[in-house]
Scaffold this active site. Structure first.
Site, PDB file in Angstrom:
ATOM      1  N   TYR A 121      -1.177   3.987  10.228  1.00  0.00           N
ATOM      2  CA  TYR A 121      -1.705   3.413  11.262  1.00  0.00           C
ATOM      3  C   TYR A 121      -0.479   3.137  12.389  1.00  0.00           C
ATOM      4  O   TYR A 121       0.391   3.131  12.188  1.00  0.00           O
ATOM      5  CB  TYR A 121      -1.343   2.185  10.985  1.00  0.00           C
ATOM      6  CG  TYR A 121      -2.971   2.152  10.139  1.00  0.00           C
ATOM      7  CD1 TYR A 121      -4.278   2.418  10.760  1.00  0.00           C
ATOM      8  CD2 TYR A 121      -2.945   2.179   8.497  1.00  0.00           C
ATOM      9  CE1 TYR A 121      -5.696   2.360  10.223  1.00  0.00           C
ATOM     10  CE2 TYR A 121      -4.399   2.391   8.197  1.00  0.00           C
ATOM     11  CZ  TYR A 121      -5.734   2.221   8.412  1.00  0.00           C
ATOM     12  OH  TYR A 121      -6.844   2.033   8.314  1.00  0.00           O
ATOM     13  N   ARG A 137       0.669  -0.973  -0.277  1.00  0.00           N
ATOM     14  CA  ARG A 137      -0.050   0.023  -0.355  1.00  0.00           C
ATOM     15  C   ARG A 137       0.667   1.469   0.146  1.00  0.00           C
ATOM     16  O   ARG A 137       1.654   0.778   0.354  1.00  0.00           O
ATOM     17  CB  ARG A 137      -0.554  -0.257   1.198  1.00  0.00           C
ATOM     18  CG  ARG A 137      -1.749  -1.144   0.966  1.00  0.00           C
ATOM     19  CD  ARG A 137      -2.698  -1.213   2.077  1.00  0.00           C
ATOM     20  NE  ARG A 137      -2.492  -1.822   3.844  1.00  0.00           N
ATOM     21  CZ  ARG A 137      -2.744  -1.402   5.332  1.00  0.00           C
ATOM     22  NH1 ARG A 137      -3.498  -1.617   5.115  1.00  0.00           N
ATOM     23  NH2 ARG A 137      -1.238  -1.901   5.812  1.00  0.00           N
ATOM     24  N   LYS A 149       1.696   1.633   7.183  1.00  0.00           N
ATOM     25  CA  LYS A 149       1.862   1.114   8.121  1.00  0.00           C
ATOM     26  C   LYS A 149       2.840   1.920   9.244  1.00  0.00           C
ATOM     27  O   LYS A 149       3.296   2.744   9.193  1.00  0.00           O
ATOM     28  CB  LYS A 149       2.596   0.020   7.821  1.00  0.00           C
ATOM     29  CG  LYS A 149       1.652  -0.994   7.499  1.00  0.00           C
ATOM     30  CD  LYS A 149       0.876  -1.299   8.410  1.00  0.00           C
ATOM     31  CE  LYS A 149       0.778  -2.309   9.676  1.00  0.00           C
ATOM     32  NZ  LYS A 149      -0.513  -2.568  10.119  1.00  0.00           N
ATOM     33  N   GLU A 168      -5.533   5.156  13.535  1.00  0.00           N
ATOM     34  CA  GLU A 168      -6.862   4.142  14.426  1.00  0.00           C
ATOM     35  C   GLU A 168      -7.426   4.906  15.784  1.00  0.00           C
ATOM     36  O   GLU A 168      -8.830   3.839  16.297  1.00  0.00           O
ATOM     37  CB  GLU A 168      -6.230   2.297  14.668  1.00  0.00           C
ATOM     38  CG  GLU A 168      -5.306   3.231  15.741  1.00  0.00           C
ATOM     39  CD  GLU A 168      -3.674   3.194  15.767  1.00  0.00           C
ATOM     40  OE1 GLU A 168      -2.629   3.407  16.200  1.00  0.00           O
ATOM     41  OE2 GLU A 168      -3.773   3.717  14.029  1.00  0.00           O
ATOM     42  N   HIS A 185      -0.227   1.349  16.184  1.00  0.00           N
ATOM     43  CA  HIS A 185      -0.882   0.615  17.322  1.00  0.00           C
ATOM     44  C   HIS A 185       0.428   0.257  17.762  1.00  0.00           C
ATOM     45  O   HIS A 185       0.491  -0.837  18.257  1.00  0.00           O
ATOM     46  CB  HIS A 185      -1.025  -1.250  16.228  1.00  0.00           C
ATOM     47  CG  HIS A 185      -2.641  -1.363  15.180  1.00  0.00           C
ATOM     48  ND1 HIS A 185      -3.356  -0.539  15.724  1.00  0.00           N
ATOM     49  CD2 HIS A 185      -2.296  -0.842  13.692  1.00  0.00           C
ATOM     50  CE1 HIS A 185      -4.085  -0.556  14.213  1.00  0.00           C
ATOM     51  NE2 HIS A 185      -3.309  -0.872  13.235  1.00  0.00           N
ATOM     52  N   ASP A 193      -2.887  -6.585  15.548  1.00  0.00           N
ATOM     53  CA  ASP A 193      -2.073  -5.187  14.869  1.00  0.00           C
ATOM     54  C   ASP A 193      -2.479  -4.866  16.564  1.00  0.00           C
ATOM     55  O   ASP A 193      -1.615  -3.989  16.625  1.00  0.00           O
ATOM     56  CB  ASP A 193      -2.972  -4.522  13.674  1.00  0.00           C
ATOM     57  CG  ASP A 193      -2.567  -5.072  12.537  1.00  0.00           C
ATOM     58  OD1 ASP A 193      -1.578  -5.107  12.582  1.00  0.00           O
ATOM     59  OD2 ASP A 193      -2.863  -4.142  11.760  1.00  0.00           O
TER      60      ASP A 193
END
Length: 370
Positions: free
Chosen positions: A94, A15, A75, A118, A96, A270
């Site tokens: 993101y 991505r 990511k 998120e 996490h 995740d």
């Protein structure tokens, strides 16, 4: 504000943080965009598409981080990327952080402002930047489960849909949110028998109305989970607590009571995973077996469909990213929902659930940058 898009370096991640269409939007608002060479190739976007949209192409990630103030990724940053972040950077991706103290320490040491997709919220209490990837992950989870059930992949040799005269697989979905609903939709469409275990009664009513009796819903108690996993051919873990580690819904001792060759798909990986025996895997090596139960715990499931995922993600993040580019951190003062995305600022943890999970002091976001 100078916007940077580095190439994703997590294994099997194709991505990209901005598509050429999104780059054009940033450029039209007066923001120069620097894209690392080859950043979009895996998702089907050549460098020429970015230059046509108005971006400049940097030879490497180091040049992107050095030349940009707002870093837009997909990511969580890897160790080599933490070292490139400074207190001049706003990182939008993101994160996490709850199950990843090493990354948290790296971001805290950098002094950057790190905003996590998120934990950004909306007026309905939803997670709008998590939702598109949850939709993709929920659907991919069913495809992956069906493939893993096949004998040559370690499963029990069961066809997800069954055939006339032979019953289909029974799929138990733990959690009826965006991931769970999309997994149930895909599984039911393929002809599987589907049970959603959920603790919100209003949400169960919504799901019941949505599926018109095509699936079963059960109120989530430990007894319900214990009963359902014994009958399950596949369990899809789709539970989430925003910013925090996922609760453990299935313990190691439970595996001995499950069907040999059954499959666990942990979409919550995740956030640390919702099965006690979960550990992150990759698309190249997606499964492992514990006590006869096959685990599929790929940490970036949507990365398997990078074109679809990149476009869906950009559609959700674009307005927030433009707000950051237009106003810097003042955008968080203007939008309380975007402010919920701030996880780290000036070496402080600024999200309560993340702070609790990491055992760090929580600093109120608004006070942190004054």
């Amino acid at each position: 504000m100078r916007v940077g898009v580095p190439r994703e370096i997590k294994p099997d991640e194709y991505r990209v943080g901005l598509t050429p269409t999104a780059v054009r939007e940033y450029v039209s608002h007066g923001h120069p965009v620097i894209v690392e060479k080859g950043a979009g190739v895996g998702a089907g976007y050549p460098d020429s598409a970015y230059t046509k949209a108005g971006a400049s192409i940097a030879p490497d990630a180091e040049a992107v981080f050095a030349g940009a103030e707002l870093i837009v990724k997909v990511k969580e940053p890897q160790a080599v990327e933490w070292a490139r972040l400074t207190d001049k950077h706003i990182l939008f991706t993101y994160l996490h952080l709850a199950p990843d103290p090493a990354q948290a320490e790296g971001l805290l040491a950098s002094g950057c402002a790190a905003i996590a997709y998120e934990t950004v919220t909306d007026s309905a209490g939803g997670l709008p930047l998590l939702a598109p990837m949850s939709e993709v992950a929920g659907r991919i989870a069913v495809f992956s489960a069906g493939e893993t059930l096949l004998k040559h992949n370690g499963g029990m040799g069961l066809l997800l849909s069954g055939v006339p005269g032979v019953p289909p697989a029974r799929i138990v979905v733990l959690g009826g949110g965006v991931v769970g609903m999309n997994a149930a939709r895909m599984a039911a469409g393929l002809g599987a028998e589907v049970v959603i275990v959920e603790r919100s009664i209003p949400r169960m009513r919504e799901l019941d109305n949505m599926f018109q009796g095509r699936i079963l819903t059960r109120y989530s108690t430990q007894d319900a989970v214990d009963e359902e996993i014994l009958k399950a051919d596949v369990v899809i873990g789709a539970v989430l607590t925003a910013g925090a580690s996922a609760p453990k819904m299935i313990r190691k001792d439970d595996l001995k009571r499950m069907k040999p060759g059954s499959v666990l798909v942990d979409v919550s990986i995740d956030q640390g995973g919702c099965f006690e025996t979960s550990r992150p895997t990759t698309h190249a090596d997606p499964t492992y077996t514990v006590d006869g139960v096959v685990h599929y715990c790929v940490a970036n499931m949507p990365g398997a469909a990078p074109r679809t995922s990149s476009e869906a993600l950009v559609h959700a993040t674009l307005s927030f990213g433009l707000a950051l580019a237009n106003h810097g951190l003042d955008a968080l003062k203007k939008d309380k929902h975007l402010a919920k995305g701030l996880n780290v600022l000036k070496g402080q943890v600024t999200h309560p659930a993340v702070a609790e999970a990491l055992g760090k002091p929580f600093v109120d976001a608004y006070g942190a940058w004054k």
